[in-house]
Design a protein around this motif. Structure first.
Motif, PDB file in Angstrom:
ATOM      1  N   PRO A 193      42.368  28.348 -48.890  1.00  0.00           N
ATOM      2  CA  PRO A 193      41.424  27.978 -49.964  1.00  0.00           C
ATOM      3  C   PRO A 193      40.254  27.149 -49.435  1.00  0.00           C
ATOM      4  CG  PRO A 193      43.602  26.951 -50.275  1.00  0.00           C
ATOM      5  CD  PRO A 193      43.734  27.897 -49.139  1.00  0.00           C
ATOM      6  N   GLU A 194      40.521  26.338 -48.399  1.00  0.00           N
ATOM      7  CA  GLU A 194      39.435  25.522 -47.832  1.00  0.00           C
ATOM      8  C   GLU A 194      38.313  26.386 -47.290  1.00  0.00           C
ATOM      9  OE1 GLU A 194      42.564  25.232 -47.150  1.00  0.00           O
ATOM     10  OE2 GLU A 194      43.221  23.150 -47.245  1.00  0.00           O
ATOM     11  N   PHE A 195      38.717  27.528 -46.747  1.00  0.00           N
ATOM     12  CA  PHE A 195      37.730  28.442 -46.170  1.00  0.00           C
ATOM     13  C   PHE A 195      36.767  28.909 -47.270  1.00  0.00           C
ATOM     14  CE2 PHE A 195      36.035  32.429 -44.639  1.00  0.00           C
ATOM     15  CZ  PHE A 195      35.838  32.211 -43.275  1.00  0.00           C
ATOM     16  N   GLY A 196      37.372  29.354 -48.368  1.00  0.00           N
ATOM     17  CA  GLY A 196      36.558  29.825 -49.484  1.00  0.00           C
ATOM     18  C   GLY A 196      35.668  28.725 -50.039  1.00  0.00           C
ATOM     19  N   ALA A 197      36.211  27.505 -50.094  1.00  0.00           N
ATOM     20  CA  ALA A 197      35.442  26.380 -50.632  1.00  0.00           C
ATOM     21  C   ALA A 197      34.224  26.098 -49.760  1.00  0.00           C
ATOM     22  CB  ALA A 197      36.334  25.136 -50.719  1.00  0.00           C
ATOM     23  N   LEU A 198      34.470  26.141 -48.431  1.00  0.00           N
ATOM     24  CA  LEU A 198      33.366  25.895 -47.503  1.00  0.00           C
ATOM     25  C   LEU A 198      32.278  26.950 -47.641  1.00  0.00           C
ATOM     26  CD1 LEU A 198      34.587  24.822 -43.949  1.00  0.00           C
ATOM     27  CD2 LEU A 198      33.062  23.619 -45.520  1.00  0.00           C
ATOM     28  N   VAL A 199      32.719  28.207 -47.688  1.00  0.00           N
ATOM     29  CA  VAL A 199      31.762  29.312 -47.797  1.00  0.00           C
ATOM     30  C   VAL A 199      30.914  29.146 -49.056  1.00  0.00           C
ATOM     31  CG1 VAL A 199      31.559  31.797 -48.184  1.00  0.00           C
ATOM     32  CG2 VAL A 199      33.131  30.921 -46.429  1.00  0.00           C
ATOM     33  N   GLY A 202      10.769  24.771 -42.525  1.00  0.00           N
ATOM     34  CA  GLY A 202      12.176  24.548 -42.233  1.00  0.00           C
ATOM     35  C   GLY A 202      12.534  23.074 -42.119  1.00  0.00           C
ATOM     36  N   HIS A 203      13.634  22.715 -42.770  1.00  0.00           N
ATOM     37  CA  HIS A 203      14.144  21.343 -42.676  1.00  0.00           C
ATOM     38  C   HIS A 203      15.659  21.419 -42.824  1.00  0.00           C
ATOM     39  CE1 HIS A 203      13.745  22.354 -46.888  1.00  0.00           C
ATOM     40  NE2 HIS A 203      14.646  21.410 -47.169  1.00  0.00           N
ATOM     41  N   VAL A 204      16.349  20.373 -42.370  1.00  0.00           N
ATOM     42  CA  VAL A 204      17.807  20.395 -42.448  1.00  0.00           C
ATOM     43  C   VAL A 204      18.234  20.063 -43.876  1.00  0.00           C
ATOM     44  CG1 VAL A 204      19.941  19.377 -41.595  1.00  0.00           C
ATOM     45  CG2 VAL A 204      18.020  19.748 -40.030  1.00  0.00           C
ATOM     46  N   VAL A 205      18.986  20.957 -44.502  1.00  0.00           N
ATOM     47  CA  VAL A 205      19.457  20.745 -45.865  1.00  0.00           C
ATOM     48  C   VAL A 205      20.861  20.169 -45.847  1.00  0.00           C
ATOM     49  CG1 VAL A 205      20.059  21.893 -48.018  1.00  0.00           C
ATOM     50  CG2 VAL A 205      18.075  22.644 -46.729  1.00  0.00           C
ATOM     51  N   MET A 206      21.613  20.579 -44.827  1.00  0.00           N
ATOM     52  CA  MET A 206      23.017  20.187 -44.790  1.00  0.00           C
ATOM     53  C   MET A 206      23.513  20.299 -43.361  1.00  0.00           C
ATOM     54  SD  MET A 206      26.059  22.217 -46.626  1.00  0.00           S
ATOM     55  CE  MET A 206      27.646  21.493 -46.959  1.00  0.00           C
ATOM     56  N   ASP A 207      24.444  19.402 -43.032  1.00  0.00           N
ATOM     57  CA  ASP A 207      24.965  19.389 -41.673  1.00  0.00           C
ATOM     58  C   ASP A 207      26.436  18.998 -41.789  1.00  0.00           C
ATOM     59  OD1 ASP A 207      25.645  18.907 -39.056  1.00  0.00           O
ATOM     60  OD2 ASP A 207      23.757  17.899 -38.563  1.00  0.00           O
ATOM     61  N   ALA A 208      27.321  19.958 -41.582  1.00  0.00           N
ATOM     62  CA  ALA A 208      28.728  19.708 -41.879  1.00  0.00           C
ATOM     63  C   ALA A 208      29.636  20.137 -40.738  1.00  0.00           C
ATOM     64  CB  ALA A 208      29.124  20.459 -43.150  1.00  0.00           C
ATOM     65  N   ARG A 209      30.740  19.426 -40.573  1.00  0.00           N
ATOM     66  CA  ARG A 209      31.709  19.818 -39.567  1.00  0.00           C
ATOM     67  C   ARG A 209      32.726  20.796 -40.125  1.00  0.00           C
ATOM     68  NH1 ARG A 209      30.550  17.339 -35.439  1.00  0.00           N
ATOM     69  NH2 ARG A 209      29.550  15.340 -35.724  1.00  0.00           N
ATOM     70  N   VAL A 210      33.153  21.687 -39.288  1.00  0.00           N
ATOM     71  CA  VAL A 210      34.222  22.615 -39.655  1.00  0.00           C
ATOM     72  C   VAL A 210      35.361  22.330 -38.692  1.00  0.00           C
ATOM     73  CG1 VAL A 210      34.883  25.018 -39.899  1.00  0.00           C
ATOM     74  CG2 VAL A 210      32.526  24.327 -40.331  1.00  0.00           C
ATOM     75  N   THR A 211      36.458  21.805 -39.234  1.00  0.00           N
ATOM     76  CA  THR A 211      37.468  21.267 -38.333  1.00  0.00           C
ATOM     77  C   THR A 211      38.752  22.084 -38.293  1.00  0.00           C
ATOM     78  OG1 THR A 211      38.132  19.789 -40.113  1.00  0.00           O
ATOM     79  CG2 THR A 211      36.623  18.908 -38.448  1.00  0.00           C
ATOM     80  N   PHE A 212      38.677  23.349 -38.653  1.00  0.00           N
ATOM     81  CA  PHE A 212      39.865  24.194 -38.513  1.00  0.00           C
ATOM     82  C   PHE A 212      40.311  24.201 -37.060  1.00  0.00           C
ATOM     83  CE2 PHE A 212      37.635  26.322 -42.124  1.00  0.00           C
ATOM     84  CZ  PHE A 212      38.564  25.988 -43.098  1.00  0.00           C
ATOM     85  N   ALA A 213      41.640  24.138 -36.865  1.00  0.00           N
ATOM     86  CA  ALA A 213      42.163  24.076 -35.498  1.00  0.00           C
ATOM     87  C   ALA A 213      41.845  25.361 -34.750  1.00  0.00           C
ATOM     88  CB  ALA A 213      43.671  23.850 -35.537  1.00  0.00           C
ATOM     89  N   ARG A 214      41.737  25.233 -33.452  1.00  0.00           N
ATOM     90  CA  ARG A 214      41.532  26.408 -32.599  1.00  0.00           C
ATOM     91  C   ARG A 214      42.767  26.593 -31.736  1.00  0.00           C
ATOM     92  NH1 ARG A 214      35.961  27.816 -32.599  1.00  0.00           N
ATOM     93  NH2 ARG A 214      34.593  26.116 -33.240  1.00  0.00           N
ATOM     94  N   PRO A 215      43.064  27.781 -31.252  1.00  0.00           N
ATOM     95  CA  PRO A 215      42.329  29.013 -31.543  1.00  0.00           C
ATOM     96  C   PRO A 215      42.515  29.445 -32.987  1.00  0.00           C
ATOM     97  CG  PRO A 215      44.314  29.482 -30.284  1.00  0.00           C
ATOM     98  CD  PRO A 215      44.201  28.002 -30.355  1.00  0.00           C
ATOM     99  N   ARG A 216      41.463  30.042 -33.525  1.00  0.00           N
ATOM    100  CA  ARG A 216      41.493  30.406 -34.938  1.00  0.00           C
ATOM    101  C   ARG A 216      41.857  31.871 -35.095  1.00  0.00           C
ATOM    102  NH1 ARG A 216      35.773  27.474 -36.547  1.00  0.00           N
ATOM    103  NH2 ARG A 216      36.519  25.332 -36.251  1.00  0.00           N
TER     104      ARG A 216
END
Ligand SMILES: Nc1ncnc2c1ncn2[C@@H]1O[C@H](COP(=O)(O)OP(=O)(O)OP(=O)(O)O)[C@@H](O)[C@H]1O
Ligand SMILES: [Mg+2]
Lengths: 284, 277
Positions: free
Chosen positions: B256-262, B233-247
């Motif tokens: 569309p951003e959601f789909g792109a992230l997924v 195991g090693h870190v491949v990717m480390d990304a922030r998800v900045t959608f406002a809360r409460p979600r």
């Protein structure tokens, strides 16, 4: 049953099959359960009746196999004279004192074996080699060490019980699922608390099964011991009656042993229902 | 948290950093884990670098067998790492560092719902009245007040998992470690529990490390998604998800951003596997 109905369902010219309704929401199942209970009582009675008939017809030698009615007579007089109660009392005391003396160390040793691989490594070969020795075979030795009094009977029962309790509680503790230990550790519980809240409740079904076996085997061993080395107790009653050819009393003794075993099992059933309500067989 | 629902992605590669303004509660550097197996040594984790800030909701993604559970168990103190550094900052002495929600059913079948939830608190020998209040509160919070005296076998799978969550939250740790807590649940129950979890989390502001196989779940829940590859195991990717809360799950999934992230996370998970084969 439902499938039979389906095959017998009437269909009209369109090929429409009408599925039958069933107003019986479980009454028949309940009736059947009641019938099963009645049959459970009737079948032994039936055997007794047959037995009686066979003896009265002279097909069996009444001197060796007396009729139930004759045994019942003897039974009554044994109860009235208080002799039966005395023998049963003596034997029950021996069973329960022996049980207590053997079950406690058995539980402790078994639990330690389950908890610590080191203890297991040291003890398990010894247990495995001593366990299969018929305990009645060491009764002379036990008498030589502990005398011919009550103590030797307690010790013999205790030895027999010890192995069942040790082996069962070991299996119970060793088979507690790892996840529960992980939960305990993740909450930082002490070893002592983990034993109380995880090992023992997790092993409880097996421990109670061990207790059940123990009760059975203690009766077995004790009756054997009382045959040869006692002047009272239910085993003595059976053996002595045979010696003086009081066959009816012998049968009465044998029946009492059966009844005791049955009562022990009923007790354990109830204990399990109360103590292990989460076990699959006790869920309601 | 930047209040910008549009700016969904900011990839922090290769090593992790913590939000400015947050203090670091977990610091992992050059961490490796090797197991001794029947066929020799097995390297489950190699050179993990990760820093997690206070109050962050971090989701760990990665293909099966890449070492997610191993990492979580090390953080929980259930396993020891072989090399490197792993630190958890204790804000208050005497407070537990971590509580775990396990993937399997882990609530004790011989204890009532209430006793299960009270388990961690009682082990710490806290004041009885305090324990009662706290347990009542969390049993209520996960909607099991009327089942407080029930034994686990009388509960559905989703209810059992709620007990497990209540038990972990009631213990009031610095960090909550959750290993695929919802993976055994059906869609509806999962959605309900996800929202419950977010609600409790936003009330308590615990640091959460949450393992999942569902990319969708990760993006919905997390402030930050860490993708592991391997084994080792090693870190491949480390990304922030900045959608406002409460979600809101439905609104979010329509973006569309959601789909792109997924899609992006999915690609990285796959790359993490392929890179090693
Ligand atoms: N106690 C152990 N002894 C030997 N190998 C182990 C042990 N625990 C885990 N492993 C190995 O380490 C690797 C990572 O396991 P881990 O359980 O962390 O995977 P995971 O990412 O959680 O997978 P999944 O998503 O399927 O739960 C696996 O290849 C596994 O075989
Ligand atoms: Mg896992």
């Amino acid at each position: 049953m439902a499938d039979d109905d389906r095959n017998r369902a009437t269909s009209d010219a369109d090929g429409l099959v009408r599925l039958p309704a069933d107003p019986d929401i479980g009454q028949s199942a309940r009736r059947r359960a009641r019938l099963e209970k009645v049959l459970g009582i009737l079948s032994p009675l039936l055997i007794l009746v047959l037995w009686e008939i066979v003896v009265r017809a002279g097909l069996l030698d009444a001197r060796i196999v007396p009729a139930p009615s004759m045994i019942l007579e003897t039974f009554k007089s044994l109860i009235e004279s208080g002799e039966l109660a005395r023998h049963v009392g003596v034997s029950l005391t021996r069973v329960f004192v022996g049980l207590l003396l053997g079950a406690m160390p058995g539980l402790v040793v078994g639990t330690l074996m389950g908890l610590s691989p080191m203890t297991r490594a040291i003890v398990s070969q010894i247990v495995a080699s001593l366990y299969p020795i018929p305990k009645i075979a060491i009764f002379p030795l036990v008498m030589a060490i502990f005398g011919i009094g009550e103590l030797s009977k307690y010790v013999l029962v205790a030895i027999a019980v010890f192995f069942f309790m040790a082996i069962n509680s070991f299996a119970g503790v060793a088979n507690v699922e790892r996840i529960y230990w992980d939960v305990g550790r993740s909450f930082g519980v002490s070893r002592f608390r983990a034993i109380l809240t995880i090992a023992l409740p997790g092993a409880l079904p097996m421990i109670l099964a061990g207790l059940r076996l123990s009760l059975g085997v203690s009766l077995l061993v004790l009756v054997g011991a009382e045959f040869v080395g006692a002047k009272s107790g239910i085993g003595y009653l059976v053996w002595n009656s045979w010696q003086v050819f009081d066959v009816e009393s012998m049968y009465a003794g044998i029946i009492v042993i059966g009844l005791l075993g049955w009562a022990f099992f009923a007790m354990l059933d109830e204990l399990e229902r109360r103590l292990v309500p989460w076990a699959p067989s006790n869920r309601r | 948290m930047p209040p910008n629902p549009k700016k969904a992605l900011s990839i922090v590669e290769p090593a992790a950093t913590v939000d400015p303004g947050r203090s670091t509660v977990i610091r992992i550097a050059g961490l490796s884990k090797r197991f001794l197996t029947a066929r020799g040594e097995f390297e489950a984790l190699r050179g993990i670098d990760l820093a997690i800030g206070e109050g962050e909701f971090v989701c760990l993604l990665g293909a099966s067998g890449c070492g997610k559970t191993t990492l979580l168990r090390i953080l929980a103190g259930l396993d020891r790492h072989t090399d490197g550094v792993a630190e958890i900052r204790a804000a208050q002495l005497g407070q537990p560092l971590t509580s775990v929600v396990f993937q399997e059913h882990s609530i004790f079948p011989w204890m009532t719902v209430w006793d299960n939830v009270a388990y961690g608190l009682r082990a710490r020998k806290l004041d009885k009245a305090f324990v009662r209040e706290r347990v009542d509160f969390f049993v209520h919070k996960v909607g099991l007040a009327s089942f407080a005296r029930a034994l686990p076998h009388q509960l559905s799978g989703g209810m059992k998992q709620r007990v497990s969550i209540a038990r972990a939250f009631a213990n009031d740790p610095e960090i909550l470690l959750m290993d695929e807590p919802f993976s055994a649940l059906d869609e509806q129950n999962r959605a309900i529990l996800q929202e419950e979890l977010l609600r409790i989390w936003s009330d308590t502001r615990k640091t959460v490390v949450f393992i999942t196989h569902s990319i969708d779940e990760a993006v919905f829940l997390a402030d930050r998604v860490v993708v592991l590859g391997g084994p080792p195991g090693h870190v491949v990717m480390d990304a922030r998800v900045t959608f406002a809360r409460p979600r809101n799950a439905y609104e979010l999934r329509a973006l569309p951003e959601f789909g792109a992230l997924v899609a992006d996370f999915g690609a990285h998970i796959k790359a993490g596997v392929n890179g090693r084969r």
